[in-house]
Scaffold this motif. Structure first.
Motif, mmCIF file in Angstrom:
data_model
loop_
_atom_site.group_PDB
_atom_site.id
_atom_site.type_symbol
_atom_site.label_atom_id
_atom_site.label_comp_id
_atom_site.label_asym_id
_atom_site.label_seq_id
_atom_site.Cartn_x
_atom_site.Cartn_y
_atom_site.Cartn_z
ATOM 1 N N HIS A 305 4.359 10.955 -18.408
ATOM 2 C CA HIS A 305 4.817 11.064 -17.025
ATOM 3 C C HIS A 305 3.893 10.270 -16.104
ATOM 4 C CE1 HIS A 305 6.458 12.708 -13.329
ATOM 5 N NE2 HIS A 305 5.273 13.149 -12.981
ATOM 6 N N ALA A 306 4.477 9.381 -15.296
ATOM 7 C CA ALA A 306 3.707 8.603 -14.318
ATOM 8 C C ALA A 306 3.463 9.489 -13.098
ATOM 9 C CB ALA A 306 4.476 7.339 -13.933
ATOM 10 N N LYS A 307 2.315 10.159 -13.101
ATOM 11 C CA LYS A 307 2.068 11.233 -12.133
ATOM 12 C C LYS A 307 1.589 10.750 -10.768
ATOM 13 C CE LYS A 307 -0.174 15.763 -11.819
ATOM 14 N NZ LYS A 307 -0.558 15.640 -10.409
ATOM 15 N N THR A 308 0.698 9.759 -10.762
ATOM 16 C CA THR A 308 0.075 9.314 -9.507
ATOM 17 C C THR A 308 0.253 7.817 -9.324
ATOM 18 O OG1 THR A 308 -1.594 11.059 -9.719
ATOM 19 C CG2 THR A 308 -2.087 9.290 -8.185
ATOM 20 N N LEU A 309 0.566 7.424 -8.091
ATOM 21 C CA LEU A 309 0.715 6.006 -7.756
ATOM 22 C C LEU A 309 0.030 5.755 -6.425
ATOM 23 C CD1 LEU A 309 2.038 3.210 -8.312
ATOM 24 C CD2 LEU A 309 4.049 4.041 -7.067
ATOM 25 N N GLY A 310 -0.855 4.768 -6.400
ATOM 26 C CA GLY A 310 -1.550 4.442 -5.160
ATOM 27 C C GLY A 310 -1.559 2.949 -4.906
ATOM 28 N N PHE A 311 -1.435 2.555 -3.622
ATOM 29 C CA PHE A 311 -1.454 1.139 -3.258
ATOM 30 C C PHE A 311 -1.720 1.019 -1.761
ATOM 31 C CE2 PHE A 311 2.895 2.761 -3.217
ATOM 32 C CZ PHE A 311 3.319 2.465 -1.929
ATOM 33 N N LYS A 312 -2.158 -0.165 -1.339
ATOM 34 C CA LYS A 312 -2.325 -0.440 0.090
ATOM 35 C C LYS A 312 -0.967 -0.774 0.675
ATOM 36 C CE LYS A 312 -7.032 -2.097 0.827
ATOM 37 N NZ LYS A 312 -7.848 -3.277 1.180
ATOM 38 N N HIS A 313 -0.652 -0.142 1.808
ATOM 39 C CA HIS A 313 0.628 -0.440 2.447
ATOM 40 C C HIS A 313 0.639 -1.901 2.867
ATOM 41 C CE1 HIS A 313 3.941 -0.435 5.323
ATOM 42 N NE2 HIS A 313 4.377 0.649 4.689
ATOM 43 N N PRO A 314 1.704 -2.638 2.518
ATOM 44 C CA PRO A 314 1.727 -4.085 2.792
ATOM 45 C C PRO A 314 1.649 -4.454 4.271
ATOM 46 C CG PRO A 314 3.854 -3.318 1.947
ATOM 47 C CD PRO A 314 2.888 -2.203 1.770
ATOM 48 N N LYS A 315 2.022 -3.521 5.155
ATOM 49 C CA LYS A 315 2.000 -3.842 6.588
ATOM 50 C C LYS A 315 0.777 -3.257 7.279
ATOM 51 C CE LYS A 315 5.501 -4.573 10.137
ATOM 52 N NZ LYS A 315 6.901 -4.284 10.502
ATOM 53 N N THR A 316 0.486 -1.983 7.041
ATOM 54 C CA THR A 316 -0.601 -1.308 7.777
ATOM 55 C C THR A 316 -1.960 -1.464 7.089
ATOM 56 O OG1 THR A 316 -0.361 0.803 6.595
ATOM 57 C CG2 THR A 316 1.068 0.433 8.519
ATOM 58 N N GLY A 317 -1.955 -1.770 5.796
ATOM 59 C CA GLY A 317 -3.218 -1.865 5.063
ATOM 60 C C GLY A 317 -3.783 -0.513 4.653
ATOM 61 N N GLU A 318 -3.112 0.561 5.052
ATOM 62 C CA GLU A 318 -3.582 1.905 4.698
ATOM 63 C C GLU A 318 -3.353 2.153 3.207
ATOM 64 O OE1 GLU A 318 -2.174 6.557 5.426
ATOM 65 O OE2 GLU A 318 -1.179 4.923 6.499
ATOM 66 N N PHE A 319 -4.357 2.764 2.540
ATOM 67 C CA PHE A 319 -4.175 3.099 1.130
ATOM 68 C C PHE A 319 -3.359 4.382 1.033
ATOM 69 C CE2 PHE A 319 -5.025 4.634 -3.117
ATOM 70 C CZ PHE A 319 -4.972 3.459 -3.861
ATOM 71 N N MET A 320 -2.249 4.303 0.332
ATOM 72 C CA MET A 320 -1.347 5.447 0.200
ATOM 73 C C MET A 320 -1.347 5.915 -1.252
ATOM 74 S SD MET A 320 1.829 3.926 2.433
ATOM 75 C CE MET A 320 2.480 5.504 2.937
ATOM 76 N N ARG A 321 -1.436 7.221 -1.437
ATOM 77 C CA ARG A 321 -1.436 7.786 -2.794
ATOM 78 C C ARG A 321 -0.353 8.863 -2.880
ATOM 79 N NH1 ARG A 321 -6.284 9.032 -3.011
ATOM 80 N NH2 ARG A 321 -7.172 7.423 -4.345
ATOM 81 N N PHE A 322 0.468 8.763 -3.911
ATOM 82 C CA PHE A 322 1.555 9.717 -4.104
ATOM 83 C C PHE A 322 1.378 10.429 -5.436
ATOM 84 C CE2 PHE A 322 3.040 6.204 -1.516
ATOM 85 C CZ PHE A 322 3.572 6.859 -0.416
ATOM 86 N N ASN A 323 1.685 11.709 -5.441
ATOM 87 C CA ASN A 323 1.614 12.523 -6.658
ATOM 88 C C ASN A 323 2.965 13.155 -6.927
ATOM 89 O OD1 ASN A 323 -1.224 12.745 -7.839
ATOM 90 N ND2 ASN A 323 -1.603 12.984 -5.644
ATOM 91 N N SER A 324 3.298 13.314 -8.194
ATOM 92 C CA SER A 324 4.558 13.971 -8.549
ATOM 93 C C SER A 324 4.287 15.063 -9.574
ATOM 94 C CB SER A 324 5.545 12.948 -9.127
ATOM 95 O OG SER A 324 5.001 12.346 -10.284
ATOM 96 N N GLU A 325 5.104 16.088 -9.521
ATOM 97 C CA GLU A 325 4.976 17.195 -10.465
ATOM 98 C C GLU A 325 5.396 16.753 -11.868
ATOM 99 O OE1 GLU A 325 3.910 20.391 -9.963
ATOM 100 O OE2 GLU A 325 3.332 19.776 -7.933
ATOM 101 N N ILE A 326 4.723 17.281 -12.863
ATOM 102 C CA ILE A 326 5.154 17.047 -14.242
ATOM 103 C C ILE A 326 6.529 17.697 -14.403
ATOM 104 C CG2 ILE A 326 4.663 17.556 -16.668
ATOM 105 C CD1 ILE A 326 1.678 17.564 -15.916
#
Length: 348
Positions: A305-326
């Motif tokens: 399961h791909a649980k966590t995904l993080g990246f810099k927002h292409p417009k704001t430059g803010e680092f965003m991290r998303f988590n999903s339930e197994i």
């Protein structure tokens, strides 16, 4: 080949459509081109490849060749068929999506197990791309002409994906994945007791020489094969015969976690393609066999399961991290093993 008519491509190839391009590796030994191409195209039959050659649809360095042509290092092979690639005939479909986040630049979705990310051999509808082109017009194409797709995960792997909605987002996000600044963490249930609490697996990954449906790790003596791949793993919980691990990707090769974990002796639980759908660890007791079979029924796919995904927002430059339930199927399987390991401790 010496008698090649330079007008051939214009005269004969009007009704042929390019499907694949390959560059032969530097270390490739002489091999019939029909065999070579079969090893590169999933689900291709030798008859289909030989028919393409008869139709002038197998080209080496832009020159049509016969099926018995022997490939040479650095040959550029193009494969053309009489029908357009199905990927070019994309049709939007109203398929429900679990949207985790959306704005004008990006879309983050939680893909269910069983959904194919993009159309390909044997899967021409019901894919994630069919779903997103139904919702959005004018999505940017990636380097493989696939709309919106920055990265992908396997059909039977669940979890998070980011889709680019603008050209700027596509180039910005693709650069992050290429430069390894994005964050991708997976949870996997693997066969065996992973003894070290954490570690790193390194090894080039490429197509298996004998099984074209699998990838494999090529070691130092075959360093020219495959592409570099790095996976960092960490033990989350031990259940005796299986282990729950977290895997962080530095690179994003096809089947990377599945191949790397098998390489270190810990094939993913119920990974049919890589042999994880057999009992690889444990006892010979009938009760145990029945228990594992029940786990396979609860989780009829590889335990990834791909649980966590993080990246810099292409417009704001803010680092965003998303988590999903197994997801529920994997949770149930983990819980069964958790209970089984406690039962085993009591027995001992």
């Amino acid at each position: 080949m010496e008698n090649f008519n330079p007008d051939f491509l214009e005269e004969e190839n009007d009704d042929l459509y390019e499907h694949f391009t390959f560059t032969v590796g530097k270390g490739q030994s002489p091999l019939r081109i029909d065999k070579y191409v079969m090893g590169k195209i999933e689900n291709a039959t030798r008859n289909k490849i030989q028919t393409a050659a008869k139709n002038g649809g197998i080209l080496v360095n832009d020159v049509p060749v016969k099926s018995n042509y022997k490939v040479r290092p650095l040959d550029i092979i193009r494969v053309l068929f009489t029908h357009p690639p199905h990927e070019n005939l994309l049709v939007g479909e109203d398929i429900p999506l679990d949207v985790v986040y959306e704005d004008d630049e990006v879309l983050v979705v939680n893909k269910p197990a069983g959904m194919v990310v993009h159309p390909g051999h044997g899967n021409y509808s019901g894919t994630l791309i069919n779903a997103i082109i139904y919702r959005f017009d004018n999505l940017p194409n990636n380097s493989s002409d696939r709309p919106g797709l920055v990265h992908r995960i396997d059909k039977d792997t669940s979890g998070l994906l980011v889709i680019a909605k603008t050209e700027h987002a596509m180039s910005h996000l693709s650069m992050q994945f290429a430069e390894k600044t994005s964050e991708r963490e997976y949870v996997a249930l693997v066969w065996g007791n992973v003894e070290t609490d954490e570690g790193t697996v390194e090894g080039n990954i490429g197509r298996h020489p004998k099984n074209r449906l699998q990838n494999t790790v090529f070691l130092d003596d075959e360093a020219d094969k495959g592409k570099p791949a790095v996976t960092h793993y960490k033990v989350l919980e031990r259940f005796g015969y299986v282990t729950l691990v977290s895997c962080k990707l530095e690179t994003g090769r096809t089947h990377q976690i599945r191949v790397h974990m098998k390489h270190i002796g810990h094939t993913l639980f119920n990974d049919e393609r890589y042999g994880g759908d057999a009992i690889l660890k444990g006892t010979t007791f009938t009760k145990y066999k029945q228990f594992v079979e029940n786990c396979f029924k609860v989780l009829p796919r590889q335990a990834l399961h791909a649980k966590t995904l993080g990246f810099k927002h292409p417009k704001t430059g803010e680092f965003m991290r998303f988590n999903s339930e197994i997801p529920e199927d994997m949770q149930q399987c983990i819980e069964k093993w958790r209970n089984y390991s406690k039962y085993q401790e009591l027995e001992e």
